[in-house]
Write a protein that holds these residues in place. Structure first.
Motif, PDB file in Angstrom:
ATOM      1  N   PHE A 130     -70.297 -99.119  10.616  1.00 51.23           N
ATOM      2  CA  PHE A 130     -69.637-100.450  10.635  1.00 51.23           C
ATOM      3  C   PHE A 130     -69.882-100.708  12.372  1.00 51.23           C
ATOM      4  CE2 PHE A 130     -66.860 -98.558   7.092  1.00 51.23           C
ATOM      5  CZ  PHE A 130     -66.833 -99.504   6.381  1.00 51.23           C
ATOM      6  N   LEU A 131     -70.206-102.214  12.719  1.00 52.54           N
ATOM      7  CA  LEU A 131     -71.012-102.073  13.478  1.00 52.54           C
ATOM      8  C   LEU A 131     -70.094-103.488  14.272  1.00 52.54           C
ATOM      9  CD1 LEU A 131     -73.126-100.593  12.988  1.00 52.54           C
ATOM     10  CD2 LEU A 131     -75.093-101.266  14.437  1.00 52.54           C
ATOM     11  N   ARG A 132     -69.819-103.460  15.621  1.00 55.11           N
ATOM     12  CA  ARG A 132     -68.819-104.581  15.568  1.00 55.11           C
ATOM     13  C   ARG A 132     -69.121-104.829  17.397  1.00 55.11           C
ATOM     14  NH1 ARG A 132     -62.028-104.624  16.687  1.00 55.11           N
ATOM     15  NH2 ARG A 132     -62.932-102.238  16.934  1.00 55.11           N
ATOM     16  N   THR A 133     -69.587-106.306  17.742  1.00 53.68           N
ATOM     17  CA  THR A 133     -69.523-106.586  19.184  1.00 53.68           C
ATOM     18  C   THR A 133     -69.294-108.201  18.868  1.00 53.68           C
ATOM     19  OG1 THR A 133     -70.905-106.838  20.441  1.00 53.68           O
ATOM     20  CG2 THR A 133     -72.113-107.575  18.932  1.00 53.68           C
ATOM     21  N   GLY A 134     -68.555-108.124  20.343  1.00 57.97           N
ATOM     22  CA  GLY A 134     -67.917-109.973  20.316  1.00 57.97           C
ATOM     23  C   GLY A 134     -67.792-109.993  22.392  1.00 57.97           C
ATOM     24  N   LYS A 135     -67.450-111.233  22.230  1.00 51.27           N
ATOM     25  CA  LYS A 135     -67.034-112.113  23.244  1.00 51.27           C
ATOM     26  C   LYS A 135     -65.232-112.050  23.582  1.00 51.27           C
ATOM     27  CE  LYS A 135     -71.344-112.743  25.811  1.00 51.27           C
ATOM     28  NZ  LYS A 135     -71.606-111.320  27.178  1.00 51.27           N
ATOM     29  N   ARG A 136     -64.914-112.467  24.707  1.00 45.96           N
ATOM     30  CA  ARG A 136     -64.010-112.908  24.716  1.00 45.96           C
ATOM     31  C   ARG A 136     -62.032-112.524  24.132  1.00 45.96           C
ATOM     32  NH1 ARG A 136     -63.414-115.189  29.868  1.00 45.96           N
ATOM     33  NH2 ARG A 136     -64.332-117.266  29.801  1.00 45.96           N
ATOM     34  N   LEU A 137     -63.180-111.004  23.742  1.00 41.58           N
ATOM     35  CA  LEU A 137     -62.185-109.675  22.369  1.00 41.58           C
ATOM     36  C   LEU A 137     -61.194-109.399  23.794  1.00 41.58           C
ATOM     37  CD1 LEU A 137     -64.305-109.143  20.465  1.00 41.58           C
ATOM     38  CD2 LEU A 137     -63.501-109.944  20.689  1.00 41.58           C
ATOM     39  N   ALA A 138     -59.966-108.844  23.129  1.00 45.34           N
ATOM     40  CA  ALA A 138     -58.841-108.253  23.874  1.00 45.34           C
ATOM     41  C   ALA A 138     -59.283-107.100  24.471  1.00 45.34           C
ATOM     42  CB  ALA A 138     -57.664-107.550  22.670  1.00 45.34           C
ATOM     43  N   GLY A 139     -60.070-106.506  24.898  1.00 46.25           N
ATOM     44  CA  GLY A 139     -60.268-105.495  25.963  1.00 46.25           C
ATOM     45  C   GLY A 139     -62.429-105.420  25.702  1.00 46.25           C
ATOM     46  N   ARG A 140     -61.843-104.986  26.872  1.00 47.45           N
ATOM     47  CA  ARG A 140     -63.711-104.345  27.270  1.00 47.45           C
ATOM     48  C   ARG A 140     -63.577-102.421  27.158  1.00 47.45           C
ATOM     49  NH1 ARG A 140     -65.539-101.557  32.099  1.00 47.45           N
ATOM     50  NH2 ARG A 140     -67.947-101.152  31.867  1.00 47.45           N
ATOM     51  N   LEU A 141     -64.608-102.788  25.848  1.00 46.71           N
ATOM     52  CA  LEU A 141     -64.389-100.942  25.421  1.00 46.71           C
ATOM     53  C   LEU A 141     -66.008-101.105  24.638  1.00 46.71           C
ATOM     54  CD1 LEU A 141     -62.718 -98.827  23.866  1.00 46.71           C
ATOM     55  CD2 LEU A 141     -62.487-100.326  22.204  1.00 46.71           C
ATOM     56  N   ALA A 142     -66.818-100.131  24.757  1.00 46.77           N
ATOM     57  CA  ALA A 142     -67.579 -99.138  23.887  1.00 46.77           C
ATOM     58  C   ALA A 142     -67.266 -98.435  23.862  1.00 46.77           C
ATOM     59  CB  ALA A 142     -68.528 -99.550  24.786  1.00 46.77           C
ATOM     60  N   GLU A 143     -67.348 -97.743  22.270  1.00 46.81           N
ATOM     61  CA  GLU A 143     -67.170 -96.134  22.005  1.00 46.81           C
ATOM     62  C   GLU A 143     -67.594 -96.141  20.332  1.00 46.81           C
ATOM     63  OE1 GLU A 143     -62.267 -96.624  21.849  1.00 46.81           O
ATOM     64  OE2 GLU A 143     -62.722 -97.047  19.743  1.00 46.81           O
ATOM     65  N   ILE A 144     -67.973 -95.220  20.131  1.00 44.56           N
ATOM     66  CA  ILE A 144     -68.336 -94.425  18.525  1.00 44.56           C
ATOM     67  C   ILE A 144     -67.430 -93.937  18.346  1.00 44.56           C
ATOM     68  CG2 ILE A 144     -70.387 -93.400  17.174  1.00 44.56           C
ATOM     69  CD1 ILE A 144     -72.057 -93.904  20.530  1.00 44.56           C
ATOM     70  N   VAL A 145     -66.905 -93.430  17.264  1.00 40.62           N
ATOM     71  CA  VAL A 145     -65.679 -93.088  16.306  1.00 40.62           C
ATOM     72  C   VAL A 145     -66.414 -92.711  15.476  1.00 40.62           C
ATOM     73  CG1 VAL A 145     -63.713 -93.532  15.183  1.00 40.62           C
ATOM     74  CG2 VAL A 145     -63.699 -95.033  16.934  1.00 40.62           C
ATOM     75  N   VAL A 146     -66.218 -91.275  14.800  1.00 40.32           N
ATOM     76  CA  VAL A 146     -67.010 -90.883  14.033  1.00 40.32           C
ATOM     77  C   VAL A 146     -65.541 -90.521  12.989  1.00 40.32           C
ATOM     78  CG1 VAL A 146     -68.153 -88.609  12.788  1.00 40.32           C
ATOM     79  CG2 VAL A 146     -69.056 -90.189  14.831  1.00 40.32           C
ATOM     80  N   ASN A 147     -65.324 -91.200  11.787  1.00 35.68           N
ATOM     81  CA  ASN A 147     -63.979 -90.348  11.069  1.00 35.68           C
ATOM     82  C   ASN A 147     -64.243 -89.237  10.085  1.00 35.68           C
ATOM     83  OD1 ASN A 147     -61.989 -92.233  12.082  1.00 35.68           O
ATOM     84  ND2 ASN A 147     -63.454 -94.153  11.073  1.00 35.68           N
ATOM     85  N   PHE A 148     -63.630 -88.192  10.431  1.00 37.93           N
ATOM     86  CA  PHE A 148     -64.046 -87.126   9.056  1.00 37.93           C
ATOM     87  C   PHE A 148     -63.447 -87.710   7.799  1.00 37.93           C
ATOM     88  CE2 PHE A 148     -65.414 -85.206  13.127  1.00 37.93           C
ATOM     89  CZ  PHE A 148     -66.952 -85.178  13.005  1.00 37.93           C
ATOM     90  N   ARG A 149     -63.547 -86.610   6.840  1.00 37.42           N
ATOM     91  CA  ARG A 149     -63.439 -87.052   5.515  1.00 37.42           C
ATOM     92  C   ARG A 149     -61.863 -85.953   5.094  1.00 37.42           C
ATOM     93  NH1 ARG A 149     -66.093 -89.804   1.539  1.00 37.42           N
ATOM     94  NH2 ARG A 149     -67.885 -89.465   1.925  1.00 37.42           N
TER      95      ARG A 149
END
Length: 493
Positions: A338-357
């Motif tokens: 899942f990829l997400r990017t945008g302007k005027r969002l709730a915070g300044r954030l760049a991160e990668i989240v790996v969800n394990f089963r």
């Protein structure tokens, strides 16, 4: 200057020619990065910086301009007045209209007195890339040189190929440095170290143990006076085609045989070519585009995208994109990215989240089966860190599980100052290291994957979904993940 790990004499002499020398990128990023490298003793004493622009200034006037516009982008603790004065001694300024080939004789005269390899950094609009390269060739200034191309490299696959074809007639591929500053971030480098330097994660880095991966690059800022540029570009071209797909390729790549430039880039290319195409109804089902409206950022009211200077009335340019991608390989088949990017969002954030089963069966209650209980979060900004989330027994009677975190905050663990992305990348250009730069076939594969989405939006697609500034985007982005029984991290509490 601060001590460096190597002597200045170990660093090659150079002439760094900065086209767009009075522009915003030069002031905010490039010159502060070169100052930091100079301060740290990482530039050869003979290294020169020649700024080029069509603003009518002499060198002394340009240096005053630099003092006014660059110093605010250097943190107070990192600024030293004597170091700054010695940095300015490296600099010269050439007035030049980059669209006029005959004017490049002035640049040739300015460079004839210099030593070292010539590096041309094109901090200009992509429309000037080809004219500048051709003018440099006509003036006899390309032999043995290197050229740095900023994004966006073109508007679509066709225009990108046209630029690459024209530049490739003048410069060899190993002379071309297509820059993506996210690849220079410390946390991205640590992602490579985490994956390929530790046996702990490699057995888990596959479809059997990974449920989903999320990549977010969010900005609080709007278009910030760049409406004319942004309205012709949008979030898909500006962020997804380059930054986010590059991050995805690093996460999903196979271990390279070495860290040589082509070995790393070959593996990234295989990932980009393995991306499942999004076509027709799949685009409308798996891609969300949005556009910010009025709202508030940190309590201050901000205008809608339509009200920004340079933005056309009724514009359908997206300022937000969320999408689901899949890598069709044995390692990743069936795992949604899942990829997400945008302007005027709730915070300044760049991160990668790996969800394990979650565990397949829990004798410890439903908490152990909850999605997100086991997670690896690699934060790129604002504070670079790696966090491993797990479950532990809460103190007391019974067997009550509670989430705990193992954190590595780079600024706390490592005492030395971190190198900013642009500083690392500029030093790699000077040193001739290509591993952190995008090869042409990588770029072409990325454009080829987003091309059907662009065509769909330019055709019959519905307009972007509105979202209030200061939120995390349109509700459809949450619904996209909900269809896969998951959610974005900020929605869990």
């Amino acid at each position: 200057m601060t001590k460096s790990s190597t002597r200045q004499s170990d660093h090659p002499p150079f002439a760094f020619v900065l086209f767009g020398g009075t522009g915003d990128l030069a002031m905010r990023k490039i010159l502060p990065a070169l100052y930091a490298a100079h301060r740290d003793g990482l530039l050869a004493p003979e290294g020169r910086i020649v700024a080029v622009a069509n603003t009518a200034l002499d060198t002394s006037g340009y240096l005053r301009w630099v003092g006014e516009h660059v110093k605010p982008h250097i943190s107070g603790a990192a600024f030293d007045d004597s170091v700054w004065r010695s940095f300015l001694e490296r600099m010269a300024y050439v007035v030049l209209d980059a669209s006029q080939p005959e004017a490049f004789s002035v640049l040739r005269d300015a460079l004839d007195t210099g030593r070292g390899r010539r590096i041309y950094y094109l901090a200009t609009g992509p429309a000037l890339f080809v004219p500048i390269c051709r003018a440099l060739a006509s003036a006899g200034l390309t032999e043995g040189s290197r050229i740095v191309l900023e994004k966006p490299l073109g508007y679509d696959l066709e225009s990108s190929n046209a630029i690459n074809d024209a530049v490739g007639q003048i410069f060899n591929e190993d002379q071309i440095y297509r820059i993506d500053h996210y690849l220079g971030k410390e946390a991205v480098q640590n992602l490579l170290a985490l994956r390929f330097g530790n046996s702990l994660f490699e057995p888990l880095w596959r479809r059997e143990w990974v449920e989903s991966i999320q990549i977010t690059v969010a900005e609080e800022l709007g278009v910030e006076g760049r409406g004319n540029f942004y309205d012709q570009t949008g979030a898909l071209r500006d962020m997804v085609q380059n930054h986010l797909l590059q991050l995805l390729s690093i996460i999903a790549m196979e271990p390279p045989r070495s860290m040589d430039a082509d070995a790393v880039r070959d593996e990234k290319l295989r990932v980009l070519r393995a991306l499942k195409p999004l076509l027709g109804d799949e685009i409308r089902h798996n891609v969300v585009r949005g556009q910010y409206h009025v709202g508030a950022i940190k309590g201050a009211s901000v205008c809608a995208y339509h009200a920004e200077q340079g933005v056309g009335q009724g514009s359908t340019t997206e300022t937000f994109v969320a999408l689901k991608a899949e890598v069709e390989s044995w390692r990743w088949a069936g795992v949604p990215f899942f990829l997400r990017t945008g302007k005027r969002l709730a915070g300044r954030l760049a991160e990668i989240v790996v969800n394990f089963r979650p565990v397949p069966h829990s004798a410890l209650g439903p908490t152990a089966l909850r999605p997100g209980s086991n997670r690896l979060t690699i934060r790129l900004q604002p504070n670079e860190s790696i966090r491993l989330s797990a479950l532990a027994k809460q103190p007391g009677m019974g067997m009550t599980l509670q989430g705990v975190h193992l954190d590595l905050a780079f600024d706390q663990f490592f005492q030395q100052d971190r190198m900013e992305a642009y500083q690392r990348l500029l030093l790699d250009v000077i040193g001739g290291r290509l591993a952190l730069f995008v090869r042409r076939d990588e770029q072409e594969a990325a454009w080829r994957w987003v091309a059907p989405i662009i065509e769909d939006w330019d055709g019959h697609a519905s307009p972007p979904k509105p979202y209030a500034s200061g939120t995390w985007g349109p509700a459809a982005a949450s619904a996209l993940l909900a269809r896969h029984s998951t959610c974005w991290p900020e929605e869990e509490n």
